[in-house]
Motif scaffolding. Structure first.
Motif, PDB file in Angstrom:
ATOM      1  N   GLN A 137      11.985   2.354   2.701  1.00  0.00           N
ATOM      2  CA  GLN A 137      10.554   2.286   3.017  1.00  0.00           C
ATOM      3  C   GLN A 137      10.259   1.149   3.987  1.00  0.00           C
ATOM      4  O   GLN A 137       9.369   1.267   4.847  1.00  0.00           O
ATOM      5  CB  GLN A 137       9.741   2.111   1.731  1.00  0.00           C
ATOM      6  N   MET A 138      10.987   0.043   3.882  1.00  0.00           N
ATOM      7  CA  MET A 138      10.800  -1.053   4.828  1.00  0.00           C
ATOM      8  C   MET A 138      11.216  -0.651   6.235  1.00  0.00           C
ATOM      9  O   MET A 138      10.541  -0.970   7.215  1.00  0.00           O
ATOM     10  CB  MET A 138      11.588  -2.281   4.376  1.00  0.00           C
ATOM     11  N   ILE A 139      12.331   0.060   6.329  1.00  0.00           N
ATOM     12  CA  ILE A 139      12.774   0.533   7.646  1.00  0.00           C
ATOM     13  C   ILE A 139      11.699   1.423   8.260  1.00  0.00           C
ATOM     14  O   ILE A 139      11.335   1.275   9.435  1.00  0.00           O
ATOM     15  CB  ILE A 139      14.117   1.278   7.520  1.00  0.00           C
ATOM     16  N   ALA A 140      11.177   2.347   7.473  1.00  0.00           N
ATOM     17  CA  ALA A 140      10.122   3.231   7.967  1.00  0.00           C
ATOM     18  C   ALA A 140       8.878   2.442   8.349  1.00  0.00           C
ATOM     19  O   ALA A 140       8.222   2.736   9.359  1.00  0.00           O
ATOM     20  CB  ALA A 140       9.790   4.273   6.892  1.00  0.00           C
ATOM     21  N   HIS A 141       8.542   1.434   7.552  1.00  0.00           N
ATOM     22  CA  HIS A 141       7.369   0.598   7.852  1.00  0.00           C
ATOM     23  C   HIS A 141       7.499  -0.065   9.212  1.00  0.00           C
ATOM     24  O   HIS A 141       6.557  -0.054  10.020  1.00  0.00           O
ATOM     25  CB  HIS A 141       7.199  -0.455   6.761  1.00  0.00           C
ATOM     26  N   PHE A 142       8.652  -0.633   9.482  1.00  0.00           N
ATOM     27  CA  PHE A 142       8.826  -1.336  10.756  1.00  0.00           C
ATOM     28  C   PHE A 142       8.833  -0.375  11.942  1.00  0.00           C
ATOM     29  O   PHE A 142       8.384  -0.716  13.041  1.00  0.00           O
ATOM     30  CB  PHE A 142      10.114  -2.159  10.730  1.00  0.00           C
ATOM     31  N   VAL A 143       9.327   0.852  11.716  1.00  0.00           N
ATOM     32  CA  VAL A 143       9.320   1.853  12.800  1.00  0.00           C
ATOM     33  C   VAL A 143       7.915   2.404  13.017  1.00  0.00           C
ATOM     34  O   VAL A 143       7.421   2.476  14.153  1.00  0.00           O
ATOM     35  CB  VAL A 143      10.298   2.997  12.476  1.00  0.00           C
ATOM     36  N   GLU A 144       7.248   2.756  11.937  1.00  0.00           N
ATOM     37  CA  GLU A 144       5.989   3.479  12.049  1.00  0.00           C
ATOM     38  C   GLU A 144       4.777   2.567  12.191  1.00  0.00           C
ATOM     39  O   GLU A 144       3.811   2.923  12.882  1.00  0.00           O
ATOM     40  CB  GLU A 144       5.829   4.377  10.821  1.00  0.00           C
ATOM     41  N   ALA A 145       4.808   1.388  11.587  1.00  0.00           N
ATOM     42  CA  ALA A 145       3.653   0.494  11.653  1.00  0.00           C
ATOM     43  C   ALA A 145       3.790  -0.572  12.728  1.00  0.00           C
ATOM     44  O   ALA A 145       2.778  -1.078  13.231  1.00  0.00           O
ATOM     45  CB  ALA A 145       3.431  -0.180  10.292  1.00  0.00           C
ATOM     46  N   GLU A 146       5.024  -0.894  13.084  1.00  0.00           N
ATOM     47  CA  GLU A 146       5.234  -1.958  14.070  1.00  0.00           C
ATOM     48  C   GLU A 146       5.947  -1.467  15.326  1.00  0.00           C
ATOM     49  O   GLU A 146       6.343  -2.265  16.167  1.00  0.00           O
ATOM     50  CB  GLU A 146       6.015  -3.098  13.428  1.00  0.00           C
ATOM     51  N   ALA A 147       6.101  -0.146  15.430  1.00  0.00           N
ATOM     52  CA  ALA A 147       6.631   0.487  16.646  1.00  0.00           C
ATOM     53  C   ALA A 147       8.010  -0.023  17.040  1.00  0.00           C
ATOM     54  O   ALA A 147       8.340  -0.107  18.219  1.00  0.00           O
ATOM     55  CB  ALA A 147       5.643   0.307  17.809  1.00  0.00           C
ATOM     56  N   MET A 148       8.828  -0.348  16.061  1.00  0.00           N
ATOM     57  CA  MET A 148      10.201  -0.762  16.351  1.00  0.00           C
ATOM     58  C   MET A 148      11.092   0.457  16.527  1.00  0.00           C
ATOM     59  O   MET A 148      10.793   1.543  16.035  1.00  0.00           O
ATOM     60  CB  MET A 148      10.762  -1.608  15.203  1.00  0.00           C
ATOM     61  N   THR A 149      12.209   0.261  17.219  1.00  0.00           N
ATOM     62  CA  THR A 149      13.235   1.291  17.230  1.00  0.00           C
ATOM     63  C   THR A 149      13.910   1.315  15.860  1.00  0.00           C
ATOM     64  O   THR A 149      13.817   0.358  15.077  1.00  0.00           O
ATOM     65  CB  THR A 149      14.298   1.001  18.294  1.00  0.00           C
ATOM     66  N   THR A 150      14.614   2.394  15.578  1.00  0.00           N
ATOM     67  CA  THR A 150      15.316   2.470  14.297  1.00  0.00           C
ATOM     68  C   THR A 150      16.341   1.353  14.171  1.00  0.00           C
ATOM     69  O   THR A 150      16.470   0.730  13.110  1.00  0.00           O
ATOM     70  CB  THR A 150      15.999   3.836  14.146  1.00  0.00           C
ATOM     71  N   ASP A 194       0.799  -1.218   0.000  1.00  0.00           N
ATOM     72  CA  ASP A 194       0.000   0.000   0.000  1.00  0.00           C
ATOM     73  C   ASP A 194       0.836   1.273   0.000  1.00  0.00           C
ATOM     74  O   ASP A 194       0.296   2.382   0.097  1.00  0.00           O
ATOM     75  CB  ASP A 194      -0.924   0.010   1.228  1.00  0.00           C
ATOM     76  N   GLN A 195       2.146   1.130  -0.108  1.00  0.00           N
ATOM     77  CA  GLN A 195       3.043   2.277  -0.029  1.00  0.00           C
ATOM     78  C   GLN A 195       3.261   2.906  -1.412  1.00  0.00           C
ATOM     79  O   GLN A 195       3.525   2.212  -2.389  1.00  0.00           O
ATOM     80  CB  GLN A 195       4.400   1.846   0.544  1.00  0.00           C
ATOM     81  N   ALA A 196       3.115   4.212  -1.499  1.00  0.00           N
ATOM     82  CA  ALA A 196       3.438   4.921  -2.736  1.00  0.00           C
ATOM     83  C   ALA A 196       4.948   5.074  -2.848  1.00  0.00           C
ATOM     84  O   ALA A 196       5.626   5.354  -1.856  1.00  0.00           O
ATOM     85  CB  ALA A 196       2.767   6.286  -2.748  1.00  0.00           C
ATOM     86  N   PHE A 197       5.460   4.918  -4.061  1.00  0.00           N
ATOM     87  CA  PHE A 197       6.903   5.003  -4.275  1.00  0.00           C
ATOM     88  C   PHE A 197       7.229   6.184  -5.185  1.00  0.00           C
ATOM     89  O   PHE A 197       6.511   6.478  -6.135  1.00  0.00           O
ATOM     90  CB  PHE A 197       7.434   3.702  -4.892  1.00  0.00           C
ATOM     91  N   ALA A 198       8.335   6.843  -4.873  1.00  0.00           N
ATOM     92  CA  ALA A 198       8.772   8.004  -5.649  1.00  0.00           C
ATOM     93  C   ALA A 198       9.794   7.643  -6.709  1.00  0.00           C
ATOM     94  O   ALA A 198      10.086   8.448  -7.592  1.00  0.00           O
ATOM     95  CB  ALA A 198       9.372   9.057  -4.710  1.00  0.00           C
ATOM     96  N   SER A 199      10.368   6.436  -6.643  1.00  0.00           N
ATOM     97  CA  SER A 199      11.419   6.043  -7.573  1.00  0.00           C
ATOM     98  C   SER A 199      11.180   4.632  -8.073  1.00  0.00           C
ATOM     99  O   SER A 199      10.261   3.941  -7.626  1.00  0.00           O
ATOM    100  CB  SER A 199      12.799   6.121  -6.893  1.00  0.00           C
TER     101      SER A 199
END
Length: 604
Positions: A130-143, A116-121
């Motif tokens: 985008q996967m790193i951001a997904h795990f931080v923002e959707a699964e509340a992981m640390t960076t 469901d993620q829009a991509f710019a490239s």
């Protein structure tokens, strides 16, 4: 190979990044970019297509900070564009990432985690960030946890630098099969894919191993393994001269030069095949060659083997008859020349005495001459009517590697240019830039796994005193070069033969255990070569088959990507180079300086 530079803890971040990119410019690239963060809430992202000078012009005086990452990109996934240039960023613009390498499973990861993620490239790199951001923002992981999980899911090669704009006190670093160094400077740290970029800042570097990651701060570095355990690591000293004549972290020059070949292909393409522009070769040279009724290639050793490939390239794409001659023979046994001959000399050093002897005589006879060489101000380059540079960079190891593949690539460029000048359809439809990009990627795949080639060399060449390379057509040409590599550095008696000639005498030498390495990439003759393989096996030969994807069969030990026939040596020869390298290393011999040989043969 693309270039990476990063730094944290100094107010000179932008200057360090831009200077580092300039020093890595020789690698070849089509776009560049930097991300800088001042650690007080202000950050900047600047990306451009084309030369680094364009990036420098776009970076205003306000682009300053204390942490930053920078990158020069050669397009693999997606065309050259600002959107595809690095750094790539997450949809939230919280995370910024630069990446060297190729992620082979990026499509599957994109479908599984980012549907469901829009991509710019169009890049595989954006999938990572985008996967790193997904795990931080959707699964509340640390960076850190998100970075580690993403790394565990990646297949392929990578060197990564990541910045989290919400925590700009740390630079996240990781590598697998792509070089990356952490430099320890005075009060700050740097990260780079090549110490040449930062050689004036430090000589102390921490070398990451495959699968490791690091947390780089201004005052310290923490290295973690795949399980997250801290790893101790002593810095190594790397002194790099400004002209880049050094091994860096490589144990030998030869291995470094083998690994540099993908970058050489990209650099040649960038220099001679600019996007949407004519081929960058003197039109007078193109016209002169186009008017010839026969081409005479003159060279020695590895360059002679490249000439054999050049003959095939010009006959196919320029439709000019050609022949290749050994310089030491040609000089004293001139053939009956055609009415409009053109002489092409190949020499890595540009100082080969045998070739120069022929050049001097050709000029005395008033014949047109071209030298293709790696050294701009060499004797041959100065004395010939025309010269083309290989742009391979300094080649230090006596056994030539990257010069061979560079010679073939430059021959292909000229053949295409001449064919286009003659309005030949084969040349006009020849996507040489695409083929060189495919060749570079294939070379990357082959050189990514040194351990596998070490094992193959031990299995097939470990105790051998004699060996054979076989092939037909273009595979025969590269068999000669692969055999030369093995014999000149490992001292194993090795011969390259046309596979069809085996049963006309040479098969008498096949006995149990003798290694016979066979190239099968030419579809027209593949079945015939398979028959020769069976003849060898029936006599106990220890056969290693290196086949293209188009010609592969079950049981082939090595399968490599398929290029157009005349360019297959760009890929197959790398296999021969690595087998020779590890066979030599296993014998405890000097890989870079084999006995009785010199880099430049300046006597006849």
């Amino acid at each position: 190979m693309c270039g990476i530079v990063g730094t944290i803890g100094t107010g000179a971040t932008t200057q360090i990044l831009l200077k580092g990119l300039n020093r890595l410019e020789y690698r070849g690239y089509d776009s560049a970019g930097i991300y800088v963060n001042d650690q007080d809430g202000q950050d900047y992202l600047v990306k451009t297509v084309g030369k680094i000078a364009a990036l420098e012009a776009a970076v205003g005086p306000q682009v300053q900070g204390r942490i930053g990452i920078a990158h020069t990109r050669w397009a693999t996934h997606g065309q050259p564009s600002v959107a595809n240039a690095h750094p790539q960023f997450s949809g939230s613009k919280r995370f910024y990432l630069v990446h060297n390498g190729v992620i082979s499973n990026f499509t599957a990861l994109k479908e599984q985690y980012l549907a469901d993620q829009a991509f710019a490239s169009q890049t595989d790199t954006e999938v990572i960030v985008q996967m790193i951001a997904h795990f931080v923002e959707a699964e509340a992981m640390t960076t850190l946890a998100a970075f580690q999980k993403t790394l565990s899911l990646l297949a392929g090669s990578y060197a990564l630098l990541l910045v989290d704009r919400e925590d700009p006190e740390v630079l996240y670093v990781a590598k697998n099969k792509s070089p990356l160094l952490i430099g320890l400077a005075a009060g700050y740290n740097v990260v780079t894919s090549d110490a040449l970029a930062t050689y004036d800042l430090t000589t102390d570097y921490l070398e990451l191993r495959d699968g490791e990651m690091a947390l780089v701060r201004a005052s310290d570095v923490t290295i973690l393994d795949q399980q997250g355990d801290t790893q101790g690591r002593e810095p190594i000293e790397i002194k790099v001269e400004a002209d880049a004549i050094g091994k860096g972290t490589y144990p030998t020059f030869m291995l470094k030069e083998i690994d540099e070949q993908p970058a050489v292909m990209r650099r040649i393409s960038q220099h001679y095949l600019p996007v949407d522009q004519p081929i960058a070769i003197d039109p007078a040279l193109i016209q002169h060659v186009a008017q010839a009724d026969r081409l005479y290639f003159v060279a020695a050793g590895t360059s002679y083997h490249a000439s054999l490939v050049g003959k095939r390239l010009f006959e196919r794409y320029a439709q000019i008859p050609a022949e290749a001659g050994v310089a030491s023979e040609f000089g004293y046994h001139w053939p009956l020349l055609s009415a409009k001959p053109f002489f092409i000399f190949l020499s890595q050093s540009g100082e080969t005495a045998d070739s120069r002897q022929v050049l001097v005589e050709a000029k005395r006879r008033g014949l047109p001459t071209l030298v293709i060489t790696n050294v701009a101000n060499s004797t041959l380059a100065r004395e010939a009517d025309y010269h083309l540079l290989l742009h391979a960079g300094p080649e230090i190891a006596v056994a030539s590697t990257k010069a061979y593949t560079a010679q073939i690539a430059v021959e292909a460029v000229l053949a295409k240019a001449v064919g286009e000048r003659r309005q030949l359809g084969a040349a006009q439809s020849f996507d040489l830039a695409g083929q060189l990009a495919l060749a570079a990627n294939a070379m990357d795949e082959i050189t990514d796994n040194h351990q596998a080639w070490d094992q193959l060399a031990a299995e097939y060449l470990g105790s051998a005193t004699d060996a054979f390379y076989l092939g037909r057509g273009i595979d025969y040409d590269v068999s000669l070069e692969a055999a030369l590599k093995l014999k000149e550095i490992s001292y194993v008696h090795t011969e390259g033969f046309a596979a069809g000639e085996l049963k006309h005498g040479t098969i008498a030498l096949i006995e149990p255990g003798v290694p016979v390495i066979t190239f099968i990439t030419e579809q027209a003759t593949a079945d015939h070569t398979r028959g020769n393989v069976q003849e060898v096996k029936a006599r106990g030969g220890n056969v290693l088959v290196i086949a293209s994807e188009a010609c592969q069969q079950a049981g082939d030990q090595i399968v490599i990507p398929t290029l157009t026939d005349e360019l297959m040596p760009l890929v197959t020869v790398v296999c021969g180079q690595l087998l020779a390298y590890y066979a030599t290393l296993q014998r405890g011999l000097n890989v870079d300086q084999p006995r009785n040989l010199a880099k430049s043969v300046t006597v006849e």
